[in-house]
Design a protein around this motif. Structure first.
Motif, mmCIF file in Angstrom:
data_model
loop_
_atom_site.group_PDB
_atom_site.id
_atom_site.type_symbol
_atom_site.label_atom_id
_atom_site.label_comp_id
_atom_site.label_asym_id
_atom_site.label_seq_id
_atom_site.Cartn_x
_atom_site.Cartn_y
_atom_site.Cartn_z
ATOM 1 N N VAL A 1 -2.562 4.510 2.688
ATOM 2 C CA VAL A 1 -1.491 4.442 1.689
ATOM 3 C C VAL A 1 -0.149 4.166 2.389
ATOM 4 O O VAL A 1 0.639 3.338 1.939
ATOM 5 C CB VAL A 1 -1.423 5.753 0.867
ATOM 6 C CG1 VAL A 1 -0.185 5.792 -0.009
ATOM 7 C CG2 VAL A 1 -2.690 5.911 0.018
ATOM 8 N N ARG A 2 0.051 4.845 3.519
ATOM 9 C CA ARG A 2 1.306 4.652 4.245
ATOM 10 C C ARG A 2 1.426 3.215 4.761
ATOM 11 O O ARG A 2 2.487 2.588 4.686
ATOM 12 C CB ARG A 2 1.361 5.644 5.412
ATOM 13 C CG ARG A 2 2.667 5.600 6.165
ATOM 14 C CD ARG A 2 2.785 6.811 7.065
ATOM 15 N NE ARG A 2 3.938 6.697 7.942
ATOM 16 C CZ ARG A 2 4.031 7.291 9.131
ATOM 17 N NH1 ARG A 2 3.038 8.029 9.574
ATOM 18 N NH2 ARG A 2 5.114 7.149 9.864
ATOM 19 N N MET A 3 0.344 2.691 5.265
ATOM 20 C CA MET A 3 0.369 1.321 5.785
ATOM 21 C C MET A 3 0.650 0.307 4.667
ATOM 22 O O MET A 3 1.354 -0.674 4.845
ATOM 23 C CB MET A 3 -0.951 0.994 6.487
ATOM 24 C CG MET A 3 -1.136 1.721 7.794
ATOM 25 S SD MET A 3 0.120 1.244 9.038
ATOM 26 C CE MET A 3 1.342 2.525 8.869
ATOM 27 N N LYS A 4 0.108 0.569 3.492
ATOM 28 C CA LYS A 4 0.392 -0.286 2.331
ATOM 29 C C LYS A 4 1.881 -0.194 1.992
ATOM 30 O O LYS A 4 2.546 -1.211 1.766
ATOM 31 C CB LYS A 4 -0.479 0.156 1.151
ATOM 32 C CG LYS A 4 -0.248 -0.599 -0.129
ATOM 33 C CD LYS A 4 0.302 0.339 -1.189
ATOM 34 C CE LYS A 4 1.130 -0.408 -2.187
ATOM 35 N NZ LYS A 4 2.047 0.456 -2.915
ATOM 36 N N ASP A 5 2.414 1.028 1.998
ATOM 37 C CA ASP A 5 3.840 1.206 1.696
ATOM 38 C C ASP A 5 4.727 0.513 2.732
ATOM 39 O O ASP A 5 5.833 0.089 2.431
ATOM 40 C CB ASP A 5 4.204 2.692 1.635
ATOM 41 C CG ASP A 5 3.611 3.379 0.410
ATOM 42 O OD1 ASP A 5 3.234 2.663 -0.539
ATOM 43 O OD2 ASP A 5 3.497 4.621 0.415
ATOM 44 N N TYR A 6 4.219 0.397 3.958
ATOM 45 C CA TYR A 6 4.988 -0.243 5.033
ATOM 46 C C TYR A 6 4.869 -1.768 4.987
ATOM 47 O O TYR A 6 5.453 -2.447 5.821
ATOM 48 C CB TYR A 6 4.527 0.277 6.394
ATOM 49 C CG TYR A 6 5.156 1.601 6.796
ATOM 50 C CD1 TYR A 6 5.668 2.470 5.839
ATOM 51 C CD2 TYR A 6 5.243 1.978 8.125
ATOM 52 C CE1 TYR A 6 6.239 3.679 6.206
ATOM 53 C CE2 TYR A 6 5.816 3.185 8.496
ATOM 54 C CZ TYR A 6 6.313 4.029 7.528
ATOM 55 O OH TYR A 6 6.886 5.224 7.900
#
Lengths: 257, 213
Positions: free
Chosen positions: A164-169
């Motif tokens: 999820v964090r990588m998608k947000d980044y």
């Protein structure tokens, strides 16, 4: 009819040759990357991924030449992963003819790198590769953790939160490998694949463990993956990409034939 | 010998499109260029693009290339690809709203979140992969079977004000415009340079197109 699910053959390239190890030992030579890429393209591969496993920095030019050669004659999307650490590595691969790069350990060491890369080159070319291993015990709720160094080093990072964090980044896609299944030919970790795919809004490529054509279809139907990646079942001519697609179609999956 | 200028305004990777054009016709002179004079003198112009619209429009305006695009849009066979298609519209919703070149009246809109496929799965954004393209007759579709699959990767799509400009649609899950055409202008949302045989055929068609519908 609409968007087709993708089949992506993966070529592990070491010093300019395609190799495939089983559980990181017994590395078998599988041939010339340009020749193999050409064959996969003619069989209907939807994309091709190169994983540069060459350990020494001096030999990095080799993969650039491979990509250049393939990109001059194969007109489908090409992804290159392995050793992508700084923005200059990405620029070099894109200039050689790659369309996307896979970022793995560099994202774990410094997550902002993914943000910078997506801002600079666009999310469409940033694939974050996640190597995950099940860490929950028998009877516990499923929990997976990110590992680096070919699955040897735990990071303490929860795989779903990380995706999820990588998608947000700004990642445009997730390449998800189950370290428990990689090289085992026992099928994808479907629970892991599904958990990640349902947690993020971007496409997820399932990887690690394909031994037969039903595994590919299971990854899409049960794992909810948008694409499936496999290496050895195609390299050693156990199956052609076209056979794989026909099989997926027979199980009701939309494919490009 | 015919010449093609591939407009280089610092956005993304132009090698793929140059290589594919060269592969489609080895006799063609392909130039990747940021030089307005070269673009203006070329027989044909390709306008590619990846990334975000704000950076794209800023680069076009700062470099003065927006002017030469307006100029060649009047008279030369012109092919916009991906972000190069969206930049031809009036404006885009991306980056909180950006004015574009206004060559095709219309708007780039974002796909809605949480759209469902026919089998009830959530559709991912970006729309990435091989999708079927429904053609509306045009010389650039010559020798390409209707409903052929082309490679897409995008989160925004073109909503044209004038339905007569629509040259093709694809479904995700509703029909959206994936090609625009008017006079000497043609633009596609997908990547012909990454769409194998059918993509190379489209580029070949563009290289012999006289710029009339």
């Amino acid at each position: 009819m609409s968007l087709a699910k993708r089949i992506i053959p993966c070529l592990d390239v070491d010093n300019g040759r395609v190799v495939k190890g089983v559980k990181f030992v017994d590395i078998r030579d599988a041939g010339d990357p340009v020749e193999i890429a050409r064959r996969y393209d003619s069989e209907g591969a939807d994309e091709i991924t190169f994983l540069d496993i060459t350990a020494t920095h001096d030999n990095r030019d080799t993969i650039v030449h491979v990509v250049e050669q393939v990109a001059s004659e194969v007109f489908i999307p090409l992804t290159v992963g392995g050793g992508i650490r700084v923005l200059e590595d990405i620029r070099r691969m894109l200039n050689a003819g790659a369309d996307k790069v896979g970022i793995n350990s560099a994202a774990v060491f410094r997550p902002e790198f993914v943000k910078e890369a997506a801002e600079k080159f666009g999310s469409q070319c940033i694939v974050v590769a996640i190597d995950a291993k099940k860490v929950s015990l028998e009877g516990e709720e499923n929990r997976w953790e990110i590992f680096t160094h070919g699955g040897r080093k735990p990071t303490g990072i929860n795989a779903i939160e990380w995706a999820v964090r990588m998608k947000d980044y700004g990642a445009g896609e997730i390449l998800l490998t189950s370290m428990d299944r990689d090289g085992t030919k026992s099928g994808f970790d479907l629970a892991l694949t599904r958990a990640i795919s349902e947690a993020v809004s971007i496409p997820v490529i399932a990887s690690g463990g394909v031994g037969n054509l039903d595994h590919l279809a299971d990854g899409i139907i049960e794992g909810k993956a948008d694409a499936v990646l496999a290496a050895s079942i195609f390299h050693f001519a156990e199956y052609t990409i076209e056979q794989a697609k026909r099989h997926m179609q027979s199980r009701g999956i939309e494919v490009r034939l | 010998m015919s010449s093609v200028a591939v407009i280089d305004y610092g956005m993304g990777n132009l090698h793929s499109i140059a290589k594919a054009l060269q592969h489609a016709d080895s006799r063609v002179n392909v130039q990747i260029t940021a030089d307005a004079a070269v673009i203006s003198a070329a027989d044909r112009v390709v306008f590619p693009g990846v990334g975000a619209i704000r950076d794209c429009m800023q680069a076009l305006n700062d470099s003065g290339l927006a002017d030469v695009i307006h100029e060649v849009a009047q008279n030369k066979p012109f092919l916009g690809i991906c972000l190069g298609m969206q930049a031809l519209l009036t404006d885009s919703e991306e980056n909180d709203g950006i004015a574009c070149l206004n060559i095709f009246p219309g708007h780039a809109r974002r796909f809605a979140d949480h759209m469902l496929s026919a089998d009830g799965n959530v559709l991912k954004i970006p729309h990435m992969g091989w999708n079927q393209v429904k053609q509306i007759p045009h010389p650039l579709w010559h020798n390409i079977p209707d409903h052929s699959r082309f490679y897409f990767v995008h989160s925004y799509y073109a909503a044209a004000d004038d339905p007569r400009h629509i040259a093709a649609t694809a479904d995700y899950p509703q029909a959206f415009t994936c090609a625009l055409a008017k006079d000497n202008m043609f633009a596609v949302q997908f990547h012909p340079e990454k769409s194998q045989t059918v993509g190379l055929q489209l580029l070949q068609n563009f290289l012999v197109w006289d710029g009339t519908a």
